[in-house]
Design an enzyme around this catalytic site. Structure first.
Site, PDB file in Angstrom:
ATOM      1  CB  CYS A  56      77.601 -57.893  27.238  1.00  0.00           C
ATOM      2  SG  CYS A  56      78.897 -56.642  27.240  1.00  0.00           S
ATOM      3  CB  CYS A  60      83.415 -58.731  32.584  1.00  0.00           C
ATOM      4  SG  CYS A  60      83.495 -57.267  31.523  1.00  0.00           S
ATOM      5  CB  CYS A  63      79.666 -59.964  33.626  1.00  0.00           C
ATOM      6  SG  CYS A  63      78.097 -59.125  33.257  1.00  0.00           S
ATOM      7  CB  CYS A 100      71.299 -47.136  38.881  1.00  0.00           C
ATOM      8  SG  CYS A 100      71.673 -46.186  40.344  1.00  0.00           S
ATOM      9  CB  CYS A 131      72.894 -43.523  38.120  1.00  0.00           C
ATOM     10  SG  CYS A 131      74.517 -44.303  37.938  1.00  0.00           S
ATOM     11  CB  CYS A 191      78.689 -43.971  39.951  1.00  0.00           C
ATOM     12  SG  CYS A 191      78.355 -45.503  40.855  1.00  0.00           S
ATOM     13  NE  ARG A 263      74.944 -47.128  45.492  1.00  0.00           N
ATOM     14  CZ  ARG A 263      75.297 -46.423  44.418  1.00  0.00           C
ATOM     15  NH1 ARG A 263      75.873 -47.006  43.403  1.00  0.00           N
ATOM     16  NH2 ARG A 263      75.075 -45.128  44.367  1.00  0.00           N
TER      17      ARG A 263
HETATM   18  N1  SAM Z   1      78.404 -52.940  30.627  1.00  0.00           N
HETATM   19  C1  SAM Z   1      78.634 -51.873  31.489  1.00  0.00           C
HETATM   20  C2  SAM Z   1      79.992 -51.899  32.143  1.00  0.00           C
HETATM   21  O1  SAM Z   1      80.613 -52.922  32.199  1.00  0.00           O
HETATM   22  O2  SAM Z   1      80.409 -50.854  32.622  1.00  0.00           O
HETATM   23  C3  SAM Z   1      77.580 -51.711  32.553  1.00  0.00           C
HETATM   24  C4  SAM Z   1      76.972 -52.887  33.268  1.00  0.00           C
HETATM   25  S1  SAM Z   1      78.061 -53.841  34.287  1.00  0.00           S
HETATM   26  C5  SAM Z   1      76.988 -55.150  34.732  1.00  0.00           C
HETATM   27  C6  SAM Z   1      78.264 -52.875  35.759  1.00  0.00           C
HETATM   28  C7  SAM Z   1      79.102 -53.426  36.875  1.00  0.00           C
HETATM   29  O3  SAM Z   1      78.412 -54.454  37.555  1.00  0.00           O
HETATM   30  C8  SAM Z   1      80.416 -54.062  36.530  1.00  0.00           C
HETATM   31  O4  SAM Z   1      81.430 -53.123  36.298  1.00  0.00           O
HETATM   32  C9  SAM Z   1      80.721 -54.865  37.776  1.00  0.00           C
HETATM   33  O5  SAM Z   1      81.459 -54.098  38.700  1.00  0.00           O
HETATM   34  C10 SAM Z   1      79.327 -55.170  38.348  1.00  0.00           C
HETATM   35  N2  SAM Z   1      79.025 -56.613  38.273  1.00  0.00           N
HETATM   36  C11 SAM Z   1      78.711 -57.325  37.183  1.00  0.00           C
HETATM   37  N3  SAM Z   1      78.526 -58.621  37.472  1.00  0.00           N
HETATM   38  C12 SAM Z   1      78.735 -58.744  38.810  1.00  0.00           C
HETATM   39  C13 SAM Z   1      78.699 -59.842  39.698  1.00  0.00           C
HETATM   40  N4  SAM Z   1      78.436 -61.077  39.291  1.00  0.00           N
HETATM   41  N5  SAM Z   1      78.948 -59.618  41.006  1.00  0.00           N
HETATM   42  C14 SAM Z   1      79.234 -58.372  41.434  1.00  0.00           C
HETATM   43  N6  SAM Z   1      79.276 -57.288  40.631  1.00  0.00           N
HETATM   44  C15 SAM Z   1      79.039 -57.478  39.328  1.00  0.00           C
HETATM   45 FE1  SF4 Z   2      79.320 -56.541  29.457  1.00  0.00          FE
HETATM   46 FE2  SF4 Z   2      78.936 -57.484  31.889  1.00  0.00          FE
HETATM   47 FE3  SF4 Z   2      81.357 -56.705  31.159  1.00  0.00          FE
HETATM   48 FE4  SF4 Z   2      79.417 -54.858  31.520  1.00  0.00          FE
HETATM   49  S1  SF4 Z   2      80.311 -56.168  33.077  1.00  0.00           S
HETATM   50  S2  SF4 Z   2      80.878 -54.985  29.832  1.00  0.00           S
HETATM   51  S3  SF4 Z   2      77.625 -56.036  30.836  1.00  0.00           S
HETATM   52  S4  SF4 Z   2      80.190 -58.425  30.277  1.00  0.00           S
END
Ligand code: SAM
Ligand code: SF4
Ligand code: DTB
Length: 337
Positions: A56, A60, A63, A100, A131, A191, A263
């Site tokens: 990606c 973030c 992530c 989801c 979802c 959500c 949740r």
């Molecule tokens: N890329 C899309 C986005 O950012 O909306 C969808 C996937 S992203 C993985 C969905 C959510 O997963 C993120 O907004 C975050 O809140 C949660 N998430 C991701 N990595 C995480 C982690 N290491 N621990 C807890 N929550 C996490």
């Molecule tokens: Fe990409 Fe992870 Fe950020 Fe979602 S949370 S936009 S998958 S880097």
């Protein structure tokens, strides 16, 4: 304030005041709000599947799927529809009511939409709620997904507007709010929640809940994730949040959005049964169920079933296809069945 009253005029100060209540008073308020809208012994089960993994472009900091951090994750292209449906069938057989699908994208490409629509309609035909979380959407994409039968779109605000820039620099809070508006305008359920344990302050947690609490209507589903610390991500190594502060965050979310499903999301694998129990007592009434989240581990189904049995909890009926208060369309399923 009457227990369970739905308000969309919350101030951050009021929410900070809730956080500061004595623990027992806070839990009593949260339980009262919960019981005004729900059977307090019912928990909704959602199963996650990563339909497109890794690489990606976003940054973030939490992530494992960001291309900017070396987390050792293997990238995978968008899955085939039949493979997604096999996973959905298995989730349904295990007792989930919602499926989801998560894609590690900044936003979907228009050319991906027909395949996403095929996944959505296939999952729906199995009698599961659908979802999707796939990043930012244009109005046109949101409408196309809604027309494809998508029930919920997940798009988290993650933290307070002030702390957001410490966590993500490749998009803004306003970008997130715009997608949430597109989802609502297209007629889908929202959500939307966040992550705690990323070094934010209590006031940041209050700031997140204040943002969610003034969305009108509130998000129907509010995931509260406890950071899963993945080696290679910049937030790995941060001290974990005080578990009782996590419970407080759940309780405040329940009071602020009394009719929403709150949740207990990522982070359960590292939680004791007793901590999860406190979260249910604080008003959490949904979990991610299944042995994987997107790329990290979640508790084994047998562990969840055993906990539900000990607590006298049961799984919420599947409401796929239900309209205007109509009751469930599939037989009652319990996590202990
Ligand atoms: N890329 C899309 C986005 O950012 O909306 C969808 C996937 S992203 C993985 C969905 C959510 O997963 C993120 O907004 C975050 O809140 C949660 N998430 C991701 N990595 C995480 C982690 N290491 N621990 C807890 N929550 C996490
Ligand atoms: Fe990409 Fe992870 Fe950020 Fe979602 S949370 S936009 S998958 S880097
Ligand atoms: C949400 O709020 N949490 C889920 C879901 N929505 C998509 C994702 C949690 C991801 C945890 C880290 C991982 O497994 O990659």
């Amino acid at each position: 304030m009457q227990a369970g009253q739905i308000r969309t005029d919350w101030t951050r100060q009021e929410i900070n005041d809730l956080f500061a209540l004595p623990f027992n008073d806070l839990l009593f308020m949260a339980q009262s709000a919960h019981r005004a809208h729900f059977d307090a012994n019912t928990v909704q089960l959602s199963t996650l599947l990563s339909i497109k993994t890794g690489a990606c472009p976003e940054d973030c900091k939490y992530c494992p799927q960001s291309i900017r951090y070396d987390t050792g994750l293997e990238r995978e292209a968008l899955m085939e529809v039949e493979d997604v449906l096999s996973a959905a069938r298995a989730a349904k057989a295990d007792g989930a009511s919602r499926f989801c699908m998560g894609a590690a994208w900044r936003s979907p490409k228009d050319r991906d939409i027909p395949k996403l629509q095929a996944m959505i309609s296939g999952v729906r035909e199995l009698g599961l709620e659908t979802c999707l979380t796939a990043g930012m959407l244009t109005d046109k994409q949101a409408t196309a997904l809604a027309e494809g039968g998508l029930d919920y779109y997940n798009h988290n605000l993650d933290t307070s507007p002030e702390y957001y820039g410490e966590v993500i620099t490749t998009r803004t809070y306003d970008d997130r709010l715009r997608t949430l508006e597109a989802v609502r305008d297209a007629g889908m359920k929202v959500c939307c929640g966040g992550i705690v344990g990323m070094g934010e302050t209590r006031d940041d947690r209050a700031g997140l809940l204040a943002q969610l609490g003034v969305l009108d209507p509130h998000p129907e589903s509010v995931p509260i994730n406890n950071l899963v610390r993945v080696p290679g991500t910049p937030v790995d190594g941060l001290p974990p949040i005080d578990p009782l502060e996590f419970v407080r965050t759940i309780a405040v979310a329940r009071i602020v959005m009394p009719a929403s499903h709150v949740r207990l999301s990522a982070g359960r694998e590292e939680m004791s049964d007793e901590l999860q129990t406190l979260c249910f007592a604080a008003g959490a009434n949904s979990i991610f169920y299944g042995e994987r989240l997107l790329t990290t581990e979640n508790p084994q189904n047998a562990r969840d079933r055993a906990l539900f049995e000990r607590l006298g909890l049961h799984a919420e009926e599947c409401r796929a296809g239900a309209v205007h208060g109509e009751t469930a369309t599939t037989p009652r399923q319990t996590a202990t069945a």
